[in-house]
Design a protein around this motif. Structure first.
Motif, short mmCIF file in Angstrom:
data_model
loop_
_atom_site.label_atom_id
_atom_site.label_comp_id
_atom_site.label_asym_id
_atom_site.label_seq_id
_atom_site.Cartn_x
_atom_site.Cartn_y
_atom_site.Cartn_z
N LYS A 288 0.83 -1.21 0.00
CA LYS A 288 0.00 0.00 0.00
C LYS A 288 0.86 1.26 0.00
CE LYS A 288 -4.05 -2.07 2.21
NZ LYS A 288 -5.01 -2.04 3.34
N ARG A 289 2.00 1.21 0.71
CA ARG A 289 2.89 2.38 0.72
C ARG A 289 3.48 2.64 -0.65
NH1 ARG A 289 6.23 0.83 6.06
NH2 ARG A 289 7.90 2.00 5.00
N GLU A 290 3.87 1.59 -1.35
CA GLU A 290 4.43 1.76 -2.69
C GLU A 290 3.37 2.26 -3.67
OE1 GLU A 290 6.23 -1.97 -3.69
OE2 GLU A 290 7.63 -1.89 -2.01
N LYS A 291 2.17 1.73 -3.54
CA LYS A 291 1.07 2.18 -4.40
C LYS A 291 0.77 3.66 -4.15
CE LYS A 291 -3.79 1.14 -5.47
NZ LYS A 291 -4.53 2.22 -4.82
N THR A 292 0.71 4.05 -2.88
CA THR A 292 0.46 5.45 -2.54
C THR A 292 1.56 6.36 -3.07
OG1 THR A 292 -0.76 4.83 -0.53
CG2 THR A 292 0.13 7.07 -0.62
N ARG A 293 2.80 5.90 -2.97
CA ARG A 293 3.92 6.69 -3.47
C ARG A 293 3.81 6.91 -4.98
NH1 ARG A 293 7.72 3.59 -1.93
NH2 ARG A 293 8.07 4.67 0.04
N LEU A 294 3.49 5.86 -5.71
CA LEU A 294 3.38 5.99 -7.16
C LEU A 294 2.20 6.88 -7.53
CD1 LEU A 294 4.69 5.07 -9.79
CD2 LEU A 294 3.23 3.03 -9.76
N GLU A 295 1.11 6.78 -6.80
CA GLU A 295 -0.05 7.64 -7.07
C GLU A 295 0.28 9.11 -6.82
OE1 GLU A 295 -3.83 4.64 -6.22
OE2 GLU A 295 -2.91 5.71 -4.52
N LYS A 296 1.07 9.39 -5.80
CA LYS A 296 1.47 10.77 -5.54
C LYS A 296 2.38 11.30 -6.65
CE LYS A 296 1.03 10.77 -0.49
NZ LYS A 296 1.76 10.87 0.80
N ILE A 297 3.24 10.45 -7.17
CA ILE A 297 4.16 10.87 -8.23
C ILE A 297 3.39 11.29 -9.48
CG2 ILE A 297 5.98 10.10 -9.81
CD1 ILE A 297 6.99 8.28 -7.54
N ILE A 298 2.39 10.49 -9.86
CA ILE A 298 1.66 10.78 -11.10
C ILE A 298 0.41 11.62 -10.86
CG2 ILE A 298 2.49 8.64 -12.12
CD1 ILE A 298 -0.44 7.60 -11.82
N ASP A 299 0.08 11.83 -9.58
CA ASP A 299 -1.13 12.57 -9.22
C ASP A 299 -2.36 11.91 -9.86
OD1 ASP A 299 -2.71 14.50 -8.02
OD2 ASP A 299 -2.48 15.93 -9.68
N GLY A 300 -2.46 10.60 -9.65
CA GLY A 300 -3.58 9.86 -10.21
C GLY A 300 -3.71 8.49 -9.54
N ARG A 301 -4.73 7.75 -9.96
CA ARG A 301 -4.99 6.45 -9.37
C ARG A 301 -4.17 5.37 -10.05
NH1 ARG A 301 -9.74 5.39 -6.77
NH2 ARG A 301 -8.76 3.35 -6.46
N ILE A 302 -3.74 4.40 -9.27
CA ILE A 302 -3.07 3.20 -9.77
C ILE A 302 -3.96 2.02 -9.44
CG2 ILE A 302 -1.11 1.64 -9.46
CD1 ILE A 302 -0.32 4.12 -10.96
N ASN A 303 -4.39 1.28 -10.46
CA ASN A 303 -5.24 0.11 -10.20
C ASN A 303 -4.70 -1.17 -10.82
OD1 ASN A 303 -5.88 0.40 -12.93
ND2 ASN A 303 -7.77 1.51 -12.50
N ALA A 304 -3.51 -1.09 -11.46
CA ALA A 304 -2.93 -2.27 -12.11
C ALA A 304 -1.58 -2.59 -11.48
CB ALA A 304 -2.76 -2.02 -13.60
N SER A 305 -1.25 -3.87 -11.47
CA SER A 305 0.03 -4.28 -10.90
C SER A 305 0.55 -5.53 -11.58
CB SER A 305 -0.10 -4.54 -9.39
OG SER A 305 -0.80 -5.74 -9.15
N ARG A 306 1.86 -5.74 -11.44
CA ARG A 306 2.48 -7.03 -11.77
C ARG A 306 3.58 -7.29 -10.75
NH1 ARG A 306 2.96 -7.76 -17.26
NH2 ARG A 306 4.73 -6.38 -17.41
N GLN A 307 3.59 -8.45 -10.17
CA GLN A 307 4.53 -8.79 -9.12
C GLN A 307 5.97 -8.85 -9.64
OE1 GLN A 307 1.96 -8.28 -6.61
NE2 GLN A 307 3.58 -9.46 -5.62
N HIS A 308 6.88 -8.25 -8.89
CA HIS A 308 8.30 -8.32 -9.20
C HIS A 308 8.76 -9.77 -9.12
CE1 HIS A 308 12.24 -6.83 -9.82
NE2 HIS A 308 12.64 -6.74 -8.57
N TYR A 309 9.51 -10.20 -10.12
CA TYR A 309 9.96 -11.60 -10.23
C TYR A 309 8.78 -12.57 -10.31
CZ TYR A 309 14.97 -10.83 -9.63
OH TYR A 309 16.29 -10.46 -9.83
#
Length: 438
Positions: A288-309
């Motif tokens: 959740k912290r990483e998602k919030t950080r990315l959303e703050k960077i782009i000033d928008g919602r993030i609803n998609a993901s892909r797991q590292h490795y």
């Protein structure tokens, strides 16, 4: 279209929902035999233990869809009409098509005891698709296209829309640059190591890049933009924004101005998603912290993901994604071999076997990742291109969606990946041409 069954279960409803989406047609489940036989819709499928009408398609059911437990299921594969089947049964299809779809789509076998690979992931060697040599095929699509012919043959007035080949390019930005923007400490340490190990050419190259005299070997972003523009494509980028570096989390510092600018610039042109760090698999609060950080960077919602490795465990990881309000996941593939982990070239909703419910998480499976071909399968760029084109042909034949995973380091100027950029360009040009000419 109507389907009769003697029993209503969440598993059966899930399969019917998937069929309805796949064929883009409403399908109604009925559980009353008399209402089924008297129903005005003559496009009928009977999913019960006895044939009820000569005008129906009869599928004799396996017990799987009428259960609520997770147990070891006996699987025996057979050749049938040029493809593999299991859950062999009498009836018009020769096997329980619905139970087969459910078993593969839900990744039922991943809930059973299994061997893990060196990264603690579900090892692909466990999988039925690998053991029975159909990992390279979107078997569910093949089954359903054959079933389409049966439906149209039985019901000549039935109108079922066919799908066209779709291409979705995706990128994982694990390490945005090889040398640039890594900070004085990391670069000084690397240069010192190169000096004392006598790697003069690599040291000189790194210094030139740091001083701005040469382009970073992982910087392929402008070239990628031009490729997308030329071929009318809208890719999806996943950024790793781990706050602490680790053995497997090596992204650029999340406060680095150049890295922030790259993310913001990319978000103005394309959809971006989160690449949850390896560490987030051990410490779920980080997601959740990483998602919030990315959303703050782009000033928008993030609803998609892909797991590292491609590190995920069912059902735990998908529960965590839903808790973080991720609605679309692109991790359904292996991090050790290419192919169709869920045996399908189409998106689908995840079914939570532990809770026995269809979840709102939309799963988008990929069939090819550059790192698998290079590091795991030891393929050359030309061999990888041939594999890609084989996937294009089989997915085109069933009107499926092809999702690929690439990394910027494969598409830059690093000599380690010589020829891969050219192979990728040829693949994109060829595959995208099929999306424009339908």
């Amino acid at each position: 279209m109507i389907i009769y069954s003697h029993t209503s279960t969440p598993r059966l409803q899930y399969v019917v929902d998937f069929l309805s989406e796949y064929y883009n047609t409403p399908i109604r489940l009925l559980f009353d035999e008399e209402k089924y036989l008297a129903h005005p819709d003559l496009h009928r499928i009977n999913y019960s233990y006895h044939r009820l009408n000569d005008g129906e398609i009869w599928i004799h059911p396996h017990a799987l869809l009428f259960e609520s437990a997770i147990r070891l299921v006996k699987i025996e594969c057979f050749e049938h009409r040029g493809y593999k089947i299991f859950f062999h049964a009498e009836g018009d299809t020769g096997f329980d098509l619905f139970a087969g779809i459910f078993y593969l789509l839900t990744r039922y076998e991943e809930y059973l005891p299994h061997q893990k690979d060196e990264y603690g992931r579900y090892a692909h060697q466990n999988a039925l698709a690998f053991r029975e040599d159909f990992l390279h095929l979107p078997l569910i699509n093949i089954w359903l296209e054959d079933f389409r012919f049966l439906l149209v043959e039985k019901f000549s007035d039935l109108q079922l829309l066919t799908s066209n080949f779709r291409l979705q390019l995706t990128y994982d930005i694990d390490i945005a640059w090889s040398f640039q923007n890594k900070g004085f400490k990391r670069n000084a340490g690397a240069v010192t190591k190169l000096f004392f190990t006598g790697q003069w050419r690599s040291m000189a190259q790194r210094i030139r890049v740091i001083r701005g005299k040469a382009q970073d070997p992982f910087d392929a972003y402008d070239w990628m933009d031009e490729l997308h523009h030329q071929n009318h494509l809208q890719p999806l980028y996943f950024f790793l924004v781990a706050e602490q570096k680790g053995k497997l989390d090596k992204n650029i510092d999340v406060a680095n101005p150049a890295f922030l600018a790259l993310i913001k610039d990319t978000a103005t042109k394309y959809k971006i998603g989160l690449h949850p760090s390896w560490a987030s698999g051990d410490h779920p609060a980080l997601l959740k912290r990483e998602k919030t950080r990315l959303e703050k960077i782009i000033d928008g919602r993030i609803n998609a993901s892909r797991q590292h490795y491609i590190r995920f465990h069912l059902p735990t990881t998908f529960h965590q994604l839903l808790s973080a309000e991720i609605t679309d996941d692109y991790s359904m593939g292996y991090g050790s071999i290419n192919g169709f982990r869920a045996s399908v070239a189409a998106s689908f909703y995840w079914y939570d076997l532990k809770a026995e419910i269809k979840s709102p998480l939309h799963v988008h499976p990929f069939c090819f990742m550059d790192a698998n071909a290079f590091f795991e399968e030891k393929k050359s760029a030309d061999d990888a291109l041939r594999e890609l084109m084989q996937y294009v042909e089989i997915i085109r034949s069933v009107g499926g969606q092809m999702i690929t995973v690439w990394h910027n380091n494969f598409l830059g100027s690093d000599s380690l990946y010589e020829g891969w950029r050219e192979a990728y360009e040829r693949f994109v040009q060829t595959a995208s041409s099929f999306t424009r000419v339908q």
